[in-house]
Scaffold this motif. Sequence first.
Motif, mmCIF file in Angstrom:
data_model
loop_
_atom_site.group_PDB
_atom_site.id
_atom_site.type_symbol
_atom_site.label_atom_id
_atom_site.label_comp_id
_atom_site.label_asym_id
_atom_site.label_seq_id
_atom_site.Cartn_x
_atom_site.Cartn_y
_atom_site.Cartn_z
ATOM 1 N N GLY A 8 25.170 -3.103 -13.768
ATOM 2 C CA GLY A 8 24.731 -3.169 -15.154
ATOM 3 C C GLY A 8 23.404 -3.874 -15.324
ATOM 4 N N GLN A 9 22.963 -4.648 -14.317
ATOM 5 C CA GLN A 9 21.655 -5.278 -14.394
ATOM 6 C C GLN A 9 20.589 -4.227 -14.139
ATOM 7 O OE1 GLN A 9 21.629 -8.565 -11.616
ATOM 8 N NE2 GLN A 9 21.254 -9.957 -13.319
ATOM 9 N N ARG A 10 19.475 -4.391 -14.798
ATOM 10 C CA ARG A 10 18.390 -3.431 -14.655
ATOM 11 C C ARG A 10 17.306 -4.005 -13.762
ATOM 12 N NH1 ARG A 10 16.723 -0.939 -20.230
ATOM 13 N NH2 ARG A 10 15.446 0.195 -18.757
ATOM 14 N N LEU A 11 16.804 -3.172 -12.888
ATOM 15 C CA LEU A 11 15.690 -3.536 -12.039
ATOM 16 C C LEU A 11 14.411 -3.186 -12.785
ATOM 17 C CD1 LEU A 11 14.734 -4.499 -9.251
ATOM 18 C CD2 LEU A 11 14.799 -2.118 -8.527
ATOM 19 N N ARG A 12 13.515 -4.146 -12.945
ATOM 20 C CA ARG A 12 12.263 -3.892 -13.657
ATOM 21 C C ARG A 12 11.302 -3.165 -12.736
ATOM 22 N NH1 ARG A 12 9.954 -8.964 -15.535
ATOM 23 N NH2 ARG A 12 8.457 -7.574 -16.514
ATOM 24 N N LEU A 13 10.764 -2.069 -13.204
ATOM 25 C CA LEU A 13 9.902 -1.224 -12.398
ATOM 26 C C LEU A 13 8.515 -1.822 -12.204
ATOM 27 C CD1 LEU A 13 9.687 1.419 -10.888
ATOM 28 C CD2 LEU A 13 8.996 2.523 -13.003
ATOM 29 N N GLY A 14 8.019 -2.597 -13.156
ATOM 30 C CA GLY A 14 6.672 -3.153 -13.074
ATOM 31 C C GLY A 14 6.411 -3.973 -11.819
ATOM 32 N N PRO A 15 7.236 -4.975 -11.516
ATOM 33 C CA PRO A 15 7.001 -5.755 -10.298
ATOM 34 C C PRO A 15 7.133 -4.925 -9.020
ATOM 35 C CG PRO A 15 8.440 -6.959 -11.787
ATOM 36 C CD PRO A 15 8.268 -5.584 -12.369
ATOM 37 N N VAL A 16 8.036 -3.956 -9.034
ATOM 38 C CA VAL A 16 8.186 -3.086 -7.864
ATOM 39 C C VAL A 16 6.921 -2.246 -7.677
ATOM 40 C CG1 VAL A 16 9.508 -1.177 -6.882
ATOM 41 C CG2 VAL A 16 10.698 -3.032 -8.049
ATOM 42 N N ALA A 17 6.387 -1.698 -8.767
ATOM 43 C CA ALA A 17 5.164 -0.895 -8.693
ATOM 44 C C ALA A 17 3.976 -1.754 -8.259
ATOM 45 C CB ALA A 17 4.883 -0.226 -10.032
ATOM 46 N N ALA A 18 3.928 -2.990 -8.715
ATOM 47 C CA ALA A 18 2.827 -3.883 -8.330
ATOM 48 C C ALA A 18 2.855 -4.173 -6.837
ATOM 49 C CB ALA A 18 2.899 -5.188 -9.127
ATOM 50 N N ALA A 19 4.033 -4.299 -6.268
ATOM 51 C CA ALA A 19 4.141 -4.541 -4.832
ATOM 52 C C ALA A 19 3.939 -3.254 -4.042
ATOM 53 C CB ALA A 19 5.506 -5.143 -4.509
ATOM 54 N N ALA A 20 4.405 -2.143 -4.584
ATOM 55 C CA ALA A 20 4.356 -0.878 -3.854
ATOM 56 C C ALA A 20 2.956 -0.278 -3.793
ATOM 57 C CB ALA A 20 5.314 0.120 -4.496
ATOM 58 N N ALA A 21 2.161 -0.440 -4.839
ATOM 59 C CA ALA A 21 0.852 0.225 -4.894
ATOM 60 C C ALA A 21 -0.042 -0.145 -3.711
ATOM 61 C CB ALA A 21 0.167 -0.070 -6.229
ATOM 62 N N PRO A 22 -0.300 -1.433 -3.443
ATOM 63 C CA PRO A 22 -1.134 -1.740 -2.275
ATOM 64 C C PRO A 22 -0.455 -1.363 -0.956
ATOM 65 C CG PRO A 22 -0.953 -3.658 -3.709
ATOM 66 C CD PRO A 22 0.004 -2.639 -4.210
ATOM 67 N N ALA A 23 0.863 -1.515 -0.885
ATOM 68 C CA ALA A 23 1.577 -1.188 0.348
ATOM 69 C C ALA A 23 1.463 0.297 0.677
ATOM 70 C CB ALA A 23 3.042 -1.591 0.226
ATOM 71 N N ILE A 24 1.581 1.135 -0.334
ATOM 72 C CA ILE A 24 1.456 2.574 -0.118
ATOM 73 C C ILE A 24 0.056 2.922 0.354
ATOM 74 C CG2 ILE A 24 1.409 4.810 -1.311
ATOM 75 C CD1 ILE A 24 3.754 3.743 -3.022
ATOM 76 N N VAL A 25 -0.944 2.313 -0.257
ATOM 77 C CA VAL A 25 -2.331 2.612 0.106
ATOM 78 C C VAL A 25 -2.644 2.122 1.521
ATOM 79 C CG1 VAL A 25 -4.726 2.172 -0.519
ATOM 80 C CG2 VAL A 25 -3.068 2.664 -2.283
ATOM 81 N N PHE A 26 -2.170 0.924 1.883
ATOM 82 C CA PHE A 26 -2.387 0.447 3.256
ATOM 83 C C PHE A 26 -1.625 1.326 4.255
ATOM 84 C CE2 PHE A 26 -3.535 -3.802 1.366
ATOM 85 C CZ PHE A 26 -4.842 -3.784 1.820
ATOM 86 N N GLY A 27 -0.444 1.793 3.877
ATOM 87 C CA GLY A 27 0.299 2.718 4.732
ATOM 88 C C GLY A 27 -0.446 4.027 4.922
ATOM 89 N N GLU A 28 -1.093 4.488 3.886
ATOM 90 C CA GLU A 28 -1.887 5.710 3.994
ATOM 91 C C GLU A 28 -3.069 5.505 4.926
ATOM 92 O OE1 GLU A 28 -4.666 8.829 3.340
ATOM 93 O OE2 GLU A 28 -5.081 6.882 2.468
ATOM 94 N N ALA A 29 -3.639 4.318 4.946
ATOM 95 C CA ALA A 29 -4.750 4.021 5.860
ATOM 96 C C ALA A 29 -4.291 4.120 7.312
ATOM 97 C CB ALA A 29 -5.320 2.627 5.576
ATOM 98 N N VAL A 30 -3.127 3.581 7.599
ATOM 99 C CA VAL A 30 -2.588 3.652 8.957
ATOM 100 C C VAL A 30 -2.271 5.099 9.325
ATOM 101 C CG1 VAL A 30 -0.658 2.961 10.429
ATOM 102 C CG2 VAL A 30 -1.712 1.299 8.890
ATOM 103 N N ALA A 31 -1.671 5.835 8.396
ATOM 104 C CA ALA A 31 -1.337 7.241 8.664
ATOM 105 C C ALA A 31 -2.588 8.079 8.881
ATOM 106 C CB ALA A 31 -0.516 7.800 7.508
ATOM 107 N N ALA A 32 -3.629 7.830 8.101
ATOM 108 C CA ALA A 32 -4.868 8.588 8.262
ATOM 109 C C ALA A 32 -5.507 8.312 9.619
ATOM 110 C CB ALA A 32 -5.847 8.251 7.139
ATOM 111 N N ALA A 33 -5.424 7.078 10.084
ATOM 112 C CA ALA A 33 -5.981 6.743 11.398
ATOM 113 C C ALA A 33 -5.256 7.502 12.507
ATOM 114 C CB ALA A 33 -5.905 5.243 11.644
ATOM 115 N N GLY A 34 -4.025 7.893 12.269
ATOM 116 C CA GLY A 34 -3.276 8.685 13.235
ATOM 117 C C GLY A 34 -3.867 10.062 13.468
ATOM 118 N N GLY A 35 -4.770 10.494 12.590
ATOM 119 C CA GLY A 35 -5.443 11.774 12.775
ATOM 120 C C GLY A 35 -6.276 11.831 14.041
#
Length: 174
Positions: A8-35
């Motif tokens: 019944g508790q709600r997880l707030r999306l804002g803090p999750v998005a704030a943490a996920a945004a840079p992590a996703i972008v840094f992950g994309e940098a590592v994946a792109a280097a795999g090219g």
Amino acid sequence: MAPSPRVGQRLRLGPVAAAAAPAIVFGEAVAAAGGWFSQQGYGRPSSLWWAVAISPAHRPTGYENFPTFEPIFLYQALWAAMTGVALVWAARRFGLRGDCLFALAAAAYAAGGFGMFWLGIGHLPVILGLRAGELGDAVVFLGAAAYLARTWRGRTKTFQSAQKPALERDSSVM
């Protein structure tokens, strides 16, 4: 150990998005280097000193006689890493909420992707005068920019009023 959320508790999306945004972008940098290892994500033939050699088996039709190509994967990795650093800086500097930070990440990713498609070679369908990848990036960029424009107005007023004048900050340091 932190207690798990109760039913019944709600997880707030804002803090999750704030943490996920840079992590996703840094992950994309590592994946792109795999090219580099997979010999994917390269552009037009090039004689630049940073051009990469692509084996004949991985060259597209019509480019068999060119040994080196522009490393689009390197450009993508650098763009994503710089975007990640910029996101962390913007989050701290402007106190961005998670939704705005995520939209900023999407806009930067799309802007970089649009440029990478322009540099790359390949065969994608053309829709409305743009290759499909470019059109997708344009839609994401416009959507993110519209979201930021719509939500940023109230945020800048709050940010400006919360800041101390520059003279007060300088005098407290001395």
